[in-house]
Design a protein around this motif. Structure first.
Motif, PDB file in Angstrom:
ATOM      1  N   PRO A 283      94.160 139.782  49.577  1.00 45.27           N
ATOM      2  CA  PRO A 283      94.584 138.709  50.474  1.00 45.27           C
ATOM      3  C   PRO A 283      93.441 137.945  51.127  1.00 45.27           C
ATOM      4  O   PRO A 283      93.528 136.736  51.325  1.00 45.27           O
ATOM      5  CB  PRO A 283      95.424 139.447  51.526  1.00 45.27           C
ATOM      6  CG  PRO A 283      95.921 140.651  50.825  1.00 45.27           C
ATOM      7  CD  PRO A 283      94.819 141.059  49.881  1.00 45.27           C
ATOM      8  N   ALA A 284      92.358 138.616  51.483  1.00 45.16           N
ATOM      9  CA  ALA A 284      91.273 137.956  52.203  1.00 45.16           C
ATOM     10  C   ALA A 284      90.262 137.275  51.282  1.00 45.16           C
ATOM     11  O   ALA A 284      89.280 136.719  51.758  1.00 45.16           O
ATOM     12  CB  ALA A 284      90.552 138.972  53.098  1.00 45.16           C
ATOM     13  N   MET A 285      90.503 137.300  49.980  1.00 45.59           N
ATOM     14  CA  MET A 285      89.559 136.691  49.038  1.00 45.59           C
ATOM     15  C   MET A 285      90.025 135.306  48.635  1.00 45.59           C
ATOM     16  O   MET A 285      91.199 135.080  48.375  1.00 45.59           O
ATOM     17  CB  MET A 285      89.402 137.561  47.786  1.00 45.59           C
ATOM     18  CG  MET A 285      88.518 136.932  46.710  1.00 45.59           C
ATOM     19  SD  MET A 285      88.166 138.044  45.322  1.00 45.59           S
ATOM     20  CE  MET A 285      86.954 139.132  46.085  1.00 45.59           C
ATOM     21  N   GLU A 286      89.082 134.357  48.590  1.00 48.38           N
ATOM     22  CA  GLU A 286      89.375 133.025  48.086  1.00 48.38           C
ATOM     23  C   GLU A 286      89.719 133.151  46.595  1.00 48.38           C
ATOM     24  O   GLU A 286      88.915 133.675  45.828  1.00 48.38           O
ATOM     25  CB  GLU A 286      88.143 132.126  48.279  1.00 48.38           C
ATOM     26  CG  GLU A 286      88.441 130.719  48.732  1.00 48.38           C
ATOM     27  CD  GLU A 286      89.263 129.942  47.726  1.00 48.38           C
ATOM     28  OE1 GLU A 286      89.029 130.094  46.513  1.00 48.38           O
ATOM     29  OE2 GLU A 286      90.139 129.181  48.154  1.00 48.38           O
ATOM     30  N   PRO A 287      90.913 132.736  46.176  1.00 49.27           N
ATOM     31  CA  PRO A 287      91.334 132.965  44.791  1.00 49.27           C
ATOM     32  C   PRO A 287      90.406 132.390  43.744  1.00 49.27           C
ATOM     33  O   PRO A 287      90.303 132.915  42.632  1.00 49.27           O
ATOM     34  CB  PRO A 287      92.710 132.285  44.737  1.00 49.27           C
ATOM     35  CG  PRO A 287      93.205 132.323  46.123  1.00 49.27           C
ATOM     36  CD  PRO A 287      91.992 132.138  46.989  1.00 49.27           C
ATOM     37  N   HIS A 288      89.714 131.299  44.076  1.00 54.02           N
ATOM     38  CA  HIS A 288      88.821 130.681  43.103  1.00 54.02           C
ATOM     39  C   HIS A 288      87.607 131.556  42.788  1.00 54.02           C
ATOM     40  O   HIS A 288      86.926 131.332  41.786  1.00 54.02           O
ATOM     41  CB  HIS A 288      88.340 129.322  43.628  1.00 54.02           C
ATOM     42  CG  HIS A 288      89.464 128.387  43.978  1.00 54.02           C
ATOM     43  ND1 HIS A 288      90.133 128.465  45.174  1.00 54.02           N
ATOM     44  CD2 HIS A 288      90.037 127.376  43.287  1.00 54.02           C
ATOM     45  CE1 HIS A 288      91.066 127.521  45.202  1.00 54.02           C
ATOM     46  NE2 HIS A 288      91.030 126.861  44.077  1.00 54.02           N
ATOM     47  N   ASP A 289      87.342 132.540  43.643  1.00 57.27           N
ATOM     48  CA  ASP A 289      86.176 133.410  43.447  1.00 57.27           C
ATOM     49  C   ASP A 289      86.504 134.641  42.617  1.00 57.27           C
ATOM     50  O   ASP A 289      85.630 135.437  42.310  1.00 57.27           O
ATOM     51  CB  ASP A 289      85.641 133.886  44.813  1.00 57.27           C
ATOM     52  CG  ASP A 289      85.124 132.740  45.656  1.00 57.27           C
ATOM     53  OD1 ASP A 289      84.727 131.714  45.075  1.00 57.27           O
ATOM     54  OD2 ASP A 289      85.129 132.872  46.898  1.00 57.27           O
ATOM     55  N   TRP A 290      87.746 134.806  42.246  1.00 55.40           N
ATOM     56  CA  TRP A 290      88.202 136.079  41.683  1.00 55.40           C
ATOM     57  C   TRP A 290      88.287 136.047  40.165  1.00 55.40           C
ATOM     58  O   TRP A 290      88.623 135.026  39.558  1.00 55.40           O
ATOM     59  CB  TRP A 290      89.574 136.423  42.249  1.00 55.40           C
ATOM     60  CG  TRP A 290      90.071 137.791  41.892  1.00 55.40           C
ATOM     61  CD1 TRP A 290      89.773 138.958  42.524  1.00 55.40           C
ATOM     62  CD2 TRP A 290      90.964 138.126  40.825  1.00 55.40           C
ATOM     63  NE1 TRP A 290      90.425 140.017  41.929  1.00 55.40           N
ATOM     64  CE2 TRP A 290      91.175 139.521  40.874  1.00 55.40           C
ATOM     65  CE3 TRP A 290      91.608 137.394  39.842  1.00 55.40           C
ATOM     66  CZ2 TRP A 290      91.991 140.200  39.982  1.00 55.40           C
ATOM     67  CZ3 TRP A 290      92.424 138.056  38.942  1.00 55.40           C
ATOM     68  CH2 TRP A 290      92.611 139.453  39.015  1.00 55.40           C
TER      69      TRP A 290
END
Length: 356
Positions: free
Chosen positions: A76-83
């Motif tokens: 949840p706390a991660m920017e989706p574009h970084d994943w």
């Protein structure tokens, strides 16, 4: 780094298969568990559902209730574009009953992952299916800022133009960024009216996976959609008689919301929150803000607010959060916030900015 190399994905999927295979050889019971994971849920067992990122989790959990275990691939706390998915993530998808994702280019890695899966019983739900998706032209909306007006007639015209998209030089520049959406704007969940459509698609997917629970899924979906409809109505009432119809955002995430409620989004950067605006783009937004006496510059929670703060300082404005809800911060999670609560915070922030 963008997840788009077939060889890298093939290696990860191979590792996932090896890991899964090794696990199955350990004991007979593990083999039975693996077989059960790919079997549609009965009345005695919960569905195993994998979802891509936070809004999909929120929508799916509200429809599934206690009839499914819902797991989010992207924290949840991660920017989706970084994943990027790991071999373990791919193995989890392989063993799931249902996979829920937004689509429209949000999960740039999804097509390659799906092509690698062998679970023929996996129900795949593209939540944005059936929704008219904008082309990525919204990231150039600021180039038309000098044409903007606070009259509702022109706002609707601007939104229609944004929906058609434009082929500008900036689009080519945007391709240099690792995390793109394939030229599409995926942020449909930020319009409560479109979120309702996504919830219905998820309901249909869950009912396909566990038809014996279709009535319960519908009942759950109806209850949650009632909350979304109330949210939608509150947005309509709040902006109907607002003093202005334009707002400046950190990145072009709010085009669907703007279109739905007769507003105009003026983004500083493009569809990716990590995309840095050019000097010309910054100047264009600053000129627009000065001309239209904008007093609030919006930023978001999961990425740096530096650009928004720079523009705010330049024009003597304040900053405020307009949350694209691509994930929740740790503080938001601890506070028990969810999609509807954050969207209501967005509504209050917009009400203030549109009436200054």
């Amino acid at each position: 780094m963008k997840f788009g190399k077939t060889s890298a994905l093939g290696l990860m999927f191979s590792l996932a298969l090896v890991a899964t295979g090794c696990g199955q050889k350990t004991t007979a019971s593990n083999s039975d568990q693996a077989a059960a994971a790919s079997t549609p849920a009965t009345s005695e067992q919960k569905l195993n559902v994998e979802v891509s990122f936070y809004p999909m989790y929120e929508f799916t959990k509200n429809v599934a209730g206690d009839l499914a275990d819902v797991h989010t691939l992207i924290p949840p706390a991660m920017e989706p574009h970084d994943w990027e998915p790991t071999p373990q993530d791919i193995a989890s998808i392989e063993k799931a009953d249902v996979l829920v994702y937004n689509g429209a280019g949000m999960e740039s890695w999804m097509d390659q992952v799906k092509d690698s899966l062998s679970n023929s019983k996996l129900v795949q739900v593209e939540a944005s299916q059936g929704i008219t998706i904008h082309k990525g032209g919204e990231e150039e909306e600021h180039d038309h800022a000098d044409k903007a007006t606070t009259t509702e007639e022109h706002d609707h015209a601007d939104n229609a133009t944004a929906k058609e998209g434009h082929d500008h030089d900036d689009a080519a520049a945007g391709e240099e960024h690792d995390h793109d959406h394939g030229g599409l704007d995926p942020h449909v969940w930020l319009s409560p009216a479109l979120a309702i459509k996504e919830v219905r698609n998820i309901e249909a997917g869950l009912a396909k996976a566990a038809p014996q629970h279709a009535d319960q899924f519908k009942q759950n979906a109806d209850a949650y959609i009632a909350k979304l409809e109330a949210l939608d109505q509150d947005f309509r009432v709040a902006v109907k008689n607002s003093k202005r119809k334009d707002f400046i955002t950190q990145h072009a995430a709010f085009a669907y919301l703007a279109e739905e409620y007769g507003l105009q989004q003026v983004p500083i950067a493009g569809l990716s929150p990590e995309q840095e605006p050019s000097a010309a783009q910054m100047a264009s937004v600053i000129d627009f803000a000065k001309e239209h006496k904008v007093k609030t510059i919006f930023f978001e929670t999961l990425v740096s607010s530096k650009v928004s703060e720079t523009i705010a300082q330049e024009i003597g404005a304040k900053t405020a959060v307009l949350n694209p809800i691509e994930g929740l911060t740790e503080d938001e999670v601890k506070a028990g916030k969810d999609y509807i609560r954050v969207m209501r915070e967005n509504l209050e922030a917009l009400k203030l900015a549109l009436n200054e």
